[in-house]
Write a protein that holds these residues in place. Structure first.
Motif, PDB file in Angstrom:
ATOM      1  N   GLU A   1       1.705  50.618  39.643  1.00 60.07           N
ATOM      2  CA  GLU A   1       0.611  51.568  39.815  1.00 60.07           C
ATOM      3  C   GLU A   1       1.101  53.005  39.711  1.00 60.07           C
ATOM      4  OE1 GLU A   1      -2.975  52.634  42.976  1.00 60.07           O
ATOM      5  OE2 GLU A   1      -1.683  50.889  43.300  1.00 60.07           O
ATOM      6  N   ALA A   2       2.242  53.302  40.315  1.00 61.22           N
ATOM      7  CA  ALA A   2       2.751  54.669  40.299  1.00 61.22           C
ATOM      8  C   ALA A   2       3.159  55.117  38.899  1.00 61.22           C
ATOM      9  CB  ALA A   2       3.938  54.789  41.244  1.00 61.22           C
ATOM     10  N   ALA A   3       3.525  54.167  38.054  1.00 64.59           N
ATOM     11  CA  ALA A   3       3.921  54.509  36.684  1.00 64.59           C
ATOM     12  C   ALA A   3       2.730  54.892  35.822  1.00 64.59           C
ATOM     13  CB  ALA A   3       4.669  53.337  36.051  1.00 64.59           C
ATOM     14  N   GLY A   4       1.515  54.659  36.309  1.00 66.81           N
ATOM     15  CA  GLY A   4       0.321  55.049  35.573  1.00 66.81           C
ATOM     16  C   GLY A   4       0.159  54.282  34.271  1.00 66.81           C
ATOM     17  N   ALA A   5      -0.431  54.935  33.281  1.00 66.57           N
ATOM     18  CA  ALA A   5      -0.706  54.282  32.004  1.00 66.57           C
ATOM     19  C   ALA A   5       0.576  53.839  31.304  1.00 66.57           C
ATOM     20  CB  ALA A   5      -1.506  55.210  31.100  1.00 66.57           C
ATOM     21  N   THR A   6       1.685  54.472  31.630  1.00 65.59           N
ATOM     22  CA  THR A   6       2.968  54.076  31.042  1.00 65.59           C
ATOM     23  C   THR A   6       3.224  52.587  31.273  1.00 65.59           C
ATOM     24  OG1 THR A   6       3.889  56.278  31.419  1.00 65.59           O
ATOM     25  CG2 THR A   6       5.454  54.482  31.093  1.00 65.59           C
ATOM     26  N   ALA A   7       2.793  52.071  32.413  1.00 64.88           N
ATOM     27  CA  ALA A   7       3.124  50.702  32.805  1.00 64.88           C
ATOM     28  C   ALA A   7       2.427  49.642  31.985  1.00 64.88           C
ATOM     29  CB  ALA A   7       2.791  50.499  34.290  1.00 64.88           C
ATOM     30  N   ILE A   8       1.325  49.982  31.299  1.00 60.18           N
ATOM     31  CA  ILE A   8       0.553  48.935  30.633  1.00 60.18           C
ATOM     32  C   ILE A   8       1.078  48.594  29.243  1.00 60.18           C
ATOM     33  CG2 ILE A   8      -1.476  49.626  31.936  1.00 60.18           C
ATOM     34  CD1 ILE A   8      -2.624  50.801  29.343  1.00 60.18           C
ATOM     35  N   PHE A   9       2.028  49.360  28.745  1.00 60.86           N
ATOM     36  CA  PHE A   9       2.556  49.112  27.403  1.00 60.86           C
ATOM     37  C   PHE A   9       3.716  48.120  27.469  1.00 60.86           C
ATOM     38  CE2 PHE A   9       0.397  53.146  27.013  1.00 60.86           C
ATOM     39  CZ  PHE A   9      -0.236  53.052  25.772  1.00 60.86           C
ATOM     40  N   SER A  10       3.661  47.117  26.633  1.00 59.47           N
ATOM     41  CA  SER A  10       4.686  46.069  26.668  1.00 59.47           C
ATOM     42  C   SER A  10       6.069  46.595  26.302  1.00 59.47           C
ATOM     43  CB  SER A  10       4.308  44.920  25.722  1.00 59.47           C
ATOM     44  OG  SER A  10       4.184  45.374  24.388  1.00 59.47           O
ATOM     45  N   ALA A  11       6.118  47.733  25.605  1.00 59.23           N
ATOM     46  CA  ALA A  11       7.407  48.301  25.226  1.00 59.23           C
ATOM     47  C   ALA A  11       8.126  48.948  26.405  1.00 59.23           C
ATOM     48  CB  ALA A  11       7.217  49.331  24.112  1.00 59.23           C
ATOM     49  N   ASN A  12       7.411  49.175  27.507  1.00 59.68           N
ATOM     50  CA  ASN A  12       7.999  49.819  28.680  1.00 59.68           C
ATOM     51  C   ASN A  12       8.394  48.780  29.729  1.00 59.68           C
ATOM     52  OD1 ASN A  12       7.685  52.376  27.558  1.00 59.68           O
ATOM     53  ND2 ASN A  12       5.579  52.571  28.320  1.00 59.68           N
ATOM     54  N   PRO A  13       9.298  49.142  30.646  1.00 65.66           N
ATOM     55  CA  PRO A  13       9.909  48.136  31.535  1.00 65.66           C
ATOM     56  C   PRO A  13       9.092  47.766  32.769  1.00 65.66           C
ATOM     57  CG  PRO A  13      10.906  50.269  31.938  1.00 65.66           C
ATOM     58  CD  PRO A  13       9.938  50.462  30.801  1.00 65.66           C
ATOM     59  N   PHE A  14       7.766  47.716  32.641  1.00 64.09           N
ATOM     60  CA  PHE A  14       6.928  47.404  33.793  1.00 64.09           C
ATOM     61  C   PHE A  14       6.027  46.191  33.567  1.00 64.09           C
ATOM     62  CE2 PHE A  14       7.807  51.963  33.990  1.00 64.09           C
ATOM     63  CZ  PHE A  14       8.272  52.091  35.295  1.00 64.09           C
ATOM     64  N   GLU A  15       5.361  46.167  32.436  1.00 62.56           N
ATOM     65  CA  GLU A  15       4.278  45.207  32.199  1.00 62.56           C
ATOM     66  C   GLU A  15       4.749  43.755  32.324  1.00 62.56           C
ATOM     67  OE1 GLU A  15       2.106  42.455  29.476  1.00 62.56           O
ATOM     68  OE2 GLU A  15       4.088  43.346  29.157  1.00 62.56           O
ATOM     69  N   ARG A  16       5.822  43.393  31.642  1.00 60.18           N
ATOM     70  CA  ARG A  16       6.303  42.009  31.706  1.00 60.18           C
ATOM     71  C   ARG A  16       6.763  41.662  33.121  1.00 60.18           C
ATOM     72  NH1 ARG A  16      11.405  41.584  28.801  1.00 60.18           N
ATOM     73  NH2 ARG A  16      12.433  41.554  30.830  1.00 60.18           N
ATOM     74  N   ARG A  17       7.449  42.575  33.762  1.00 65.75           N
ATOM     75  CA  ARG A  17       7.950  42.301  35.111  1.00 65.75           C
ATOM     76  C   ARG A  17       6.797  42.184  36.114  1.00 65.75           C
ATOM     77  NH1 ARG A  17      12.343  46.128  33.284  1.00 65.75           N
ATOM     78  NH2 ARG A  17      14.218  44.818  33.130  1.00 65.75           N
ATOM     79  N   PHE A  18       5.748  42.968  35.911  1.00 64.50           N
ATOM     80  CA  PHE A  18       4.565  42.870  36.767  1.00 64.50           C
ATOM     81  C   PHE A  18       3.967  41.472  36.659  1.00 64.50           C
ATOM     82  CE2 PHE A  18      -0.058  43.356  37.379  1.00 64.50           C
ATOM     83  CZ  PHE A  18      -0.093  43.973  38.620  1.00 64.50           C
ATOM     84  N   ARG A  19       3.844  40.973  35.437  1.00 67.78           N
ATOM     85  CA  ARG A  19       3.308  39.620  35.237  1.00 67.78           C
ATOM     86  C   ARG A  19       4.243  38.563  35.829  1.00 67.78           C
ATOM     87  NH1 ARG A  19       3.629  38.098  30.540  1.00 67.78           N
ATOM     88  NH2 ARG A  19       4.447  39.861  29.328  1.00 67.78           N
ATOM     89  N   ASP A  20       5.526  38.754  35.627  1.00 66.80           N
ATOM     90  CA  ASP A  20       6.488  37.787  36.168  1.00 66.80           C
ATOM     91  C   ASP A  20       6.426  37.726  37.689  1.00 66.80           C
ATOM     92  OD1 ASP A  20       7.433  37.048  33.660  1.00 66.80           O
ATOM     93  OD2 ASP A  20       9.089  38.485  33.679  1.00 66.80           O
ATOM     94  N   LEU A  21       6.346  38.888  38.329  1.00 67.47           N
ATOM     95  CA  LEU A  21       6.288  38.918  39.794  1.00 67.47           C
ATOM     96  C   LEU A  21       5.045  38.209  40.310  1.00 67.47           C
ATOM     97  CD1 LEU A  21       7.474  42.359  41.211  1.00 67.47           C
ATOM     98  CD2 LEU A  21       8.320  40.088  41.782  1.00 67.47           C
ATOM     99  N   HIS A  22       3.928  38.372  39.618  1.00 65.52           N
ATOM    100  CA  HIS A  22       2.713  37.702  40.068  1.00 65.52           C
ATOM    101  C   HIS A  22       2.798  36.195  39.837  1.00 65.52           C
ATOM    102  CE1 HIS A  22       1.108  41.697  40.615  1.00 65.52           C
ATOM    103  NE2 HIS A  22       0.046  41.173  41.180  1.00 65.52           N
ATOM    104  N   ALA A  23       3.476  35.779  38.802  1.00 66.22           N
ATOM    105  CA  ALA A  23       3.692  34.342  38.602  1.00 66.22           C
ATOM    106  C   ALA A  23       4.592  33.784  39.702  1.00 66.22           C
ATOM    107  CB  ALA A  23       4.301  34.087  37.228  1.00 66.22           C
ATOM    108  N   ILE A  24       5.637  34.527  40.058  1.00 67.71           N
ATOM    109  CA  ILE A  24       6.532  34.095  41.137  1.00 67.71           C
ATOM    110  C   ILE A  24       5.758  33.974  42.448  1.00 67.71           C
ATOM    111  CG2 ILE A  24       8.515  34.773  42.555  1.00 67.71           C
ATOM    112  CD1 ILE A  24       9.654  36.124  39.999  1.00 67.71           C
ATOM    113  N   GLY A  25       4.881  34.946  42.705  1.00 65.28           N
ATOM    114  CA  GLY A  25       4.109  34.934  43.938  1.00 65.28           C
ATOM    115  C   GLY A  25       3.164  33.756  44.055  1.00 65.28           C
ATOM    116  N   GLN A  26       2.784  33.157  42.923  1.00 65.97           N
ATOM    117  CA  GLN A  26       1.885  32.003  42.949  1.00 65.97           C
ATOM    118  C   GLN A  26       2.644  30.689  43.145  1.00 65.97           C
ATOM    119  OE1 GLN A  26      -0.813  34.068  43.327  1.00 65.97           O
ATOM    120  NE2 GLN A  26      -1.943  32.436  42.322  1.00 65.97           N
TER     121      GLN A  26
END
Length: 407
Positions: A356-381
């Motif tokens: 969230e703090a990374a803003g719009a930067t985080a939604i681009f797959s080329a940046n180091p947030f989007e994939r890890r965000f999805r991975d963390l939510h998969a781990i949490g499930q």
């Protein structure tokens, strides 16, 4: 190994000081794989598989043999070293770390097998055992020399590279009568089979941890010899003298997957720290100078550090205790369940803040947030991160000593 890794190893409590050299040794091996792990990220997401060259490098580094007994050619590593490896790999690629965690823990069944059988399963340097829970009726019917096995299982992380698969199922006598254990419950055993003996179903089209290829597999009336049958949740059949094998698969999965979550969250927080140096949200000054961001960042860092200290510290304490005792007490098992659940859920929270703090930067797959965000939510499930584990521990704290399915 970078300065941050060295600081974390040196911060281990005195009871786990003997693990420090192992942690440093294995982290050096992970460091040599960092470029390959980073380079493979896009292909892993696209194909849902770990590329063959990276798999070869992981085998060459012997990372899938961390928990395999020394008597069978494994490292028999301290669980803290295992956790450091998973945390470091997860910071690069969560799917690879998850596979390493799953398959390494599966390998502890080598301690329960006859040596000759264990060598047939784990002897080749590229051996991998994978398994998942049954997703429908599964049964092993006793017959002369072994069992006839039928059923379907899924969530078998790493199975696309596995040489062997495990199938846990209740045992029935030839006349259809359920076989019972000493407590009068249905007896379950895990039957090991060559991976080629199973029918594989491609079902793993998911949000996160895409590269684990945690697909489904099934067999119909497959004969499995008694020698390839184990009870993976107890050490009653343990043939190894080392204290490591007083831990069962539940314990080691909890330790490992908590470390994976922490590694992913750490990478997201580090990426946010780097981004904040130059990012200027529209209509605002530099992010690094924003007081609200500074406060929230410090809070997220504190939560991550506290969760990590609890998780690694708990595992270190339990390992020290096991060197003097034959098994973990219920209280110790509850400590581990609490620490692992807290690690996963706090890691998810820290990663969510970074996204969230990374803003719009985080939604681009080329940046180091989007994939890890999805991975963390998969781990949490996953089962290790269930919020219901807090209820189990809470009941224990209030005097209920019934335990739970995952303690």
């Amino acid at each position: 190994m970078n300065t941050r890794d060295a600081t974390r190893i040196n911060a281990l409590p005195p009871a786990t000081a003997t693990a420090q050299a192992q942690c440093a040794f294995w982290l050096e091996r992970v460091a040599t794989l960092a470029p390959a792990l980073d380079a493979a990220g896009e292909e892993i997401e696209r194909t849902r598989r770990v590329p063959a060259p990276l798999m070869a490098a992981l085998h060459e580094a012997q990372l899938f043999r961390l928990l395999l007994p020394r008597s069978r050619g494994g490292a028999e590593a301290h669980p803290l070293a295992f956790m450091h490896v998973l945390e470091a790999v997860a910071a690069r690629n969560a799917s690879v770390a998850w596979n390493l965690g799953q398959n390494s823990v599966c390998a502890i069944v080598a301690a329960y097998l006859e040596p000759a059988t264990a060598d047939r399963v784990f002897g080749p340097p590229d051996s991998i055992l994978a398994w998942g829970p049954a997703t429908g009726p599964a049964r092993a019917t006793a017959c002369e020399g072994g069992y006839r096995v039928s059923g379907r299982w899924s969530f078998a992380s790493g199975m696309r590279h596995a040489t062997w698969l495990g199938a846990q199922c209740p045992v029935f006598e030839a006349d259809g009568t359920p076989r019972l254990d000493a407590k009068g419950d249905a007896l379950k055993r895990t039957l090991l089979m060559p991976a080629g003996a199973a029918i594989v179903h491609d079902i793993w089209d998911v949000l996160g941890l895409r590269g684990t290829a945690s697909d489904a597999y099934e067999v119909k009336d497959l004969f499995v010899a008694e020698a390839y049958s184990v009870d993976r949740e107890s050490n009653a059949e343990n043939r190894e003298p080392g204290w490591l094998y007083r831990l069962n698969t539940f314990h080691l999965f909890a330790a490992g997957f908590g470390a994976v979550a922490l590694g992913v969250a750490r990478a997201m927080l580090d990426a946010l720290l780097e981004l904040a140096q130059d990012k200027r949200p529209r209509g605002m000054g530099p992010l690094r100078e924003n007081a609200a961001f500074q406060s929230d960042l410090a809070r997220a860092e504190a939560r991550w550090r506290a969760a990590r200290a609890l998780h690694f510290g708990t595992v270190g304490d339990l390992c020290a205790a096991l060197q003097q005792a034959p098994a973990l007490t219920l209280a110790q098992r509850m400590d581990l369940r609490l620490a692992a659940t807290q690690a996963i859920r706090e890691a998810k929270a820290a990663g969510g803040f970074a996204f969230e703090a990374a803003g719009a930067t985080a939604i681009f797959s080329a940046n180091p947030f989007e994939r890890r965000f999805r991975d963390l939510h998969a781990i949490g499930q996953q089962v290790q991160g269930r919020a219901s584990h807090y209820e189990t521990v809470g009941r224990f704290l209030l005097g209920d000593e019934g335990g739970g399915a995952f303690t």
